[in-house]
Design an enzyme around this catalytic site. Structure first.
Site, PDB file in Angstrom:
ATOM      1  N   GLU A  92      13.772  -3.146  -2.715  1.00  4.70           N
ATOM      2  CA  GLU A  92      14.760  -3.181  -3.795  1.00  4.70           C
ATOM      3  C   GLU A  92      14.309  -4.041  -4.974  1.00  4.70           C
ATOM      4  OE1 GLU A  92      18.799  -3.848  -2.762  1.00  4.70           O
ATOM      5  OE2 GLU A  92      18.725  -2.654  -0.938  1.00  4.70           O
ATOM      6  N   LEU A 122       2.167  -5.147 -11.482  1.00  3.58           N
ATOM      7  CA  LEU A 122       2.405  -3.941 -12.271  1.00  3.58           C
ATOM      8  C   LEU A 122       3.870  -3.520 -12.277  1.00  3.58           C
ATOM      9  CD1 LEU A 122      -0.694  -1.838 -11.189  1.00  3.58           C
ATOM     10  CD2 LEU A 122      -0.411  -3.251 -13.225  1.00  3.58           C
ATOM     11  N   GLU A 170       0.826  -1.213   0.000  1.00  5.78           N
ATOM     12  CA  GLU A 170       0.000   0.000   0.000  1.00  5.78           C
ATOM     13  C   GLU A 170       0.860   1.263   0.000  1.00  5.78           C
ATOM     14  OE1 GLU A 170      -2.292  -3.428   1.345  1.00  5.78           O
ATOM     15  OE2 GLU A 170      -0.389  -2.588   2.024  1.00  5.78           O
ATOM     16  N   MET A 205      14.507  -4.958   1.916  1.00  4.02           N
ATOM     17  CA  MET A 205      13.195  -4.448   1.552  1.00  4.02           C
ATOM     18  C   MET A 205      13.332  -3.280   0.578  1.00  4.02           C
ATOM     19  SD  MET A 205      11.345  -6.536   3.240  1.00  4.02           S
ATOM     20  CE  MET A 205       9.731  -5.809   2.913  1.00  4.02           C
ATOM     21  N   ASN A 247       1.746  -7.533  -6.451  1.00  2.66           N
ATOM     22  CA  ASN A 247       1.707  -6.505  -7.489  1.00  2.66           C
ATOM     23  C   ASN A 247       2.383  -6.955  -8.788  1.00  2.66           C
ATOM     24  OD1 ASN A 247       1.630  -4.140  -8.915  1.00  2.66           O
ATOM     25  ND2 ASN A 247       3.061  -3.032  -7.615  1.00  2.66           N
ATOM     26  N   PRO A 301      11.955 -13.029  -0.747  1.00  2.00           N
ATOM     27  CA  PRO A 301      10.843 -13.386   0.142  1.00  2.00           C
ATOM     28  C   PRO A 301      10.054 -12.150   0.548  1.00  2.00           C
ATOM     29  CG  PRO A 301      12.876 -14.471   0.826  1.00  2.00           C
ATOM     30  CD  PRO A 301      13.253 -13.454  -0.203  1.00  2.00           C
TER      31      PRO A 301
END
Length: 433
Positions: free
Chosen positions: A322, A348, A73, A320, A346, A280
Site C-alpha cells: 500500500e 522510483l 522484485e 503490505m 526503490n 516498516p
C-alpha cells in the site's frame, strides 16, 4: 581430434559437486528455518512441500515462468508480467517467489491470473520435481538469483533462461567471488542477461558472463504505472487535511526506525501539526514500531485498526503493498534501508508520483538511479541520522523547493521508461526461434 575430458575433470564440475553436497548437509538447517518461519507466518507451514518441488498442478505445459524473490522484485516484475499476459494470453503464467511477503504481493497484484508457487531449494531432486510440474517454455529470473543446480537443470532440458532487470551491487559481486568458477559456469547456461545499467552489465561480465549474453535494457520499475495512486492519495489527504505537513518513511529497517521517530520529534517542535507516515519493510516489525512510537510519547494510529489517521502524530502502515497511495498523500518521501547498511530500496516509486526523495548514505542496491536523481535535483542524500529531521523540516517549510524537486524526480522517471518493451523484444526473439 581434441582429447576427451572425463566428466569429473570438466571445469567447474568438482566445485558443483561440493556445492550440492553442502546444500544437502544444510537441509536440516533449512527445515529448522521453515519451522521458525512457520511460527511467524500463520499458514506458512502448509506450503513447505513447495520448497522441495511438491505441489498440485495441472495444465502448465509450455508455461512462461517468472521468478521474483520478494516484494521488491515482484513489484519490478509487474509491468513485465502484464505484458506477457497481453502478448501470450494462451500460455500458462507461473510466478515463483521465495518469501511469504512476496507470495502475498503476487496474489494481491495478479490474483488467479497466474499460478504461484514457492521456488524450490537448489537441491537436484527438488529442482527436477519443480521443472517436471511447471514444464516451462521460457524462464525469466528477475534481478539477481543465481542458483547453479537450477540453471544447469534448465540447460539440460533445453529451457531458455534469461535474467531480466539484472542488477549486481558491488557487495553482491564480492559475495559471489568464493564461488566464481561455479557462478561463471552457471551463467553460461543463460541465454540473455538484460541488465539495468552499464555498471550492472560490467559486473556480470566480471562474474564470467560473455559479452554476447549482455544487453542493457534499463529498469523495469520505470515502466510501472501508478494506477489510481494519485486519486487514492488525494482521498487520503482530504481526510486528514490538505494543508497539514506530511512526510513518509517507507521500507524502514531495525536501526533506522528510532532515528525516523526522533527526526519527527525535531519536526514537531517547529511544525506541531505535522504527520509521519511510517511503513516498516517487514511485517514482524509492525507492532514493534507502533510500540516504539507510543513509548516516545507520540499519539499513534495504524492502518489495520484505524484505516486512516486523524489528529494523531504518527501513522503506522501495518499492511503490505500500500505504499503508492501513501506516497501520493505525502509531501516528502524518505526511502529506508539507507540509514543502515542494507543498501536502500526503490526510489522510483515516489519519483513516479513527483515526490521529493530523501535517502541515507547507504544506497548501493540502487546506486546508479539514486545518483541520477540526486544529480538531477529530484533527491537529496541525508549524511547521517541526526540530519534527517533538519532536512525533512527544510522541505516541509519550502513548498517551491518541494515542487521543483518533485518535478525533477518525475522527469528522471519519465526519461528512463521503455525497459519492458526492450525485454519483450528479447522474449519474442527467443520464443519465436
Amino acid at each position: 581430434m581434441p582429447p576427451i575430458i572425463p566428466a569429473f575433470l570438466q571445469p567447474g564440475l568438482p566445485l558443483r559437486y561440493l556445492y550440492t553436497f553442502v546444500m544437502y548437509l544444510a537441509t536440516p538447517l533449512i527445515v529448522l528455518r521453515l519451522l521458525i518461519r512457520g511460527a511467524r507466518y500463520g499458514n506458512y507451514h502448509r506450503r513447505w512441500p513447495e520448497r522441495f518441488g511438491l505441489f498440485p498442478h495441472s495444465g502448465l505445459s509450455g508455461s512462461l515462468w517468472v521468478h521474483a524473490v520478494s516484494v521488491g522484485e515482484v513489484n519490478a516484475a509487474e509491468p513485465l508480467v502484464k505484458a506477457l499476459q497481453r502478448n501470450y494470453p494462451d500460455a500458462p503464467l507461473v510466478v515463483t517467489t521465495v518469501t511469504p511477503t512476496g507470495s502475498a504481493r503476487v496474489h494481491q497484484l495478479f490474483g488467479d491470473g497466474v499460478f504461484h508457487v514457492y521456488l524450490p531449494y537448489d537441491l537436484p531432486f527438488a529442482v527436477h520435481r519443480f521443472l517436471k510440474r511447471v514444464r516451462p517454455r521460457l524462464a525469466l529470473i528477475v534481478e539477481t538469483e543465481i542458483w547453479p543446480n537450477l540453471y544447469f537443470a534448465c540447460q539440460r532440458r533445453g529451457i531458455p533462461l534469461m535474467i531480466v532487470n539484472a542488477r549486481l551491487s558491488e557487495r553482491s559481486m564480492r559475495g559471489y567471488r568464493p564461488l566464481r568458477s561455479l557462478v561463471r559456469t552457471a551463467l553460461r547456461s543463460v541465454r540473455q542477461i538484460a541488465a539495468q545499467s552499464r555498471t550492472d552489465a560490467a559486473r556480470y561480465r566480471l562474474l564470467g558472463a560473455e559479452p554476447s549474453q549482455l544487453v542493457v535494457s534499463g529498469n523495469l520499475k520505470f515502466d510501472m504505472v501508478p494506477d489510481g495512486a494519485v486519486e487514492a492519495g488525494a482521498a487520503l489527504r482530504g481526510q486528514w487535511g490538505t494543508r497539514r505537513p506530511v512526510w513518509m518513511a517507507a521500507s524502514t529497517h531495525e536501526g533506522e526506525e528510532l532515528a525516523v521517530l526522533e527526526a519527527h520529534l525535531d519536526v514537531l517542535r517547529r511544525l506541531p501539526d505535522a504527520l509521519l507516515l511510517i511503513a516498516p519493510r517487514h511485517p514482524e516489525r509492525f507492532r514493534l514500531v507502533e510500540n516504539s512510537a507510543r513509548s516516545l510519547g507520540f499519539t499513534v494510529a495504524t492502518r489495520s485498526a484505524d484505516r486512516v489517521p486523524g489528529a494523531q502524530q504518527v501513522f503506522v502502515i501495518d499492511a503490505m503493498g500500500e505504499l503508492m497511495p501513501f506516497y501520493a498523500a505525502a509531501d516528502i518521501a524518505f526511502v529506508g534501508g539507507s540509514l543502515v547498511p542494507i543498501g536502500g530500496h526503490n526510489v522510483l516509486e515516489p519519483a513516479a508520483l513527483a515526490r521529493p526523495v530523501l535517502v541515507g548514505p547507504h544506497t548501493f542496491n540502487f546506486e546508479e538511479i539514486t545518483l541520477t536523481l540526486i544529480r538531477e535535483g529530484g533527491a537529496r542524500r541525508v549524511p547521517h541520522a541526526e540530519q534527517l529531521g533538519l532536512d525533512v523540516l527544510d522541505l516541509l517549510r519550502d513548498a517551491r523547493l518541494r515542487e521543483r524537486m518533485g518535478r525533477d524526480a518525475r522527469r528522471v522517471f519519465d526519461s528512463e521508461r521503455g525497459a519492458v518493451g526492450r525485454v519483450m523484444e528479447l522474449v519474442d526473439r527467443v520464443l519465436l526461434e
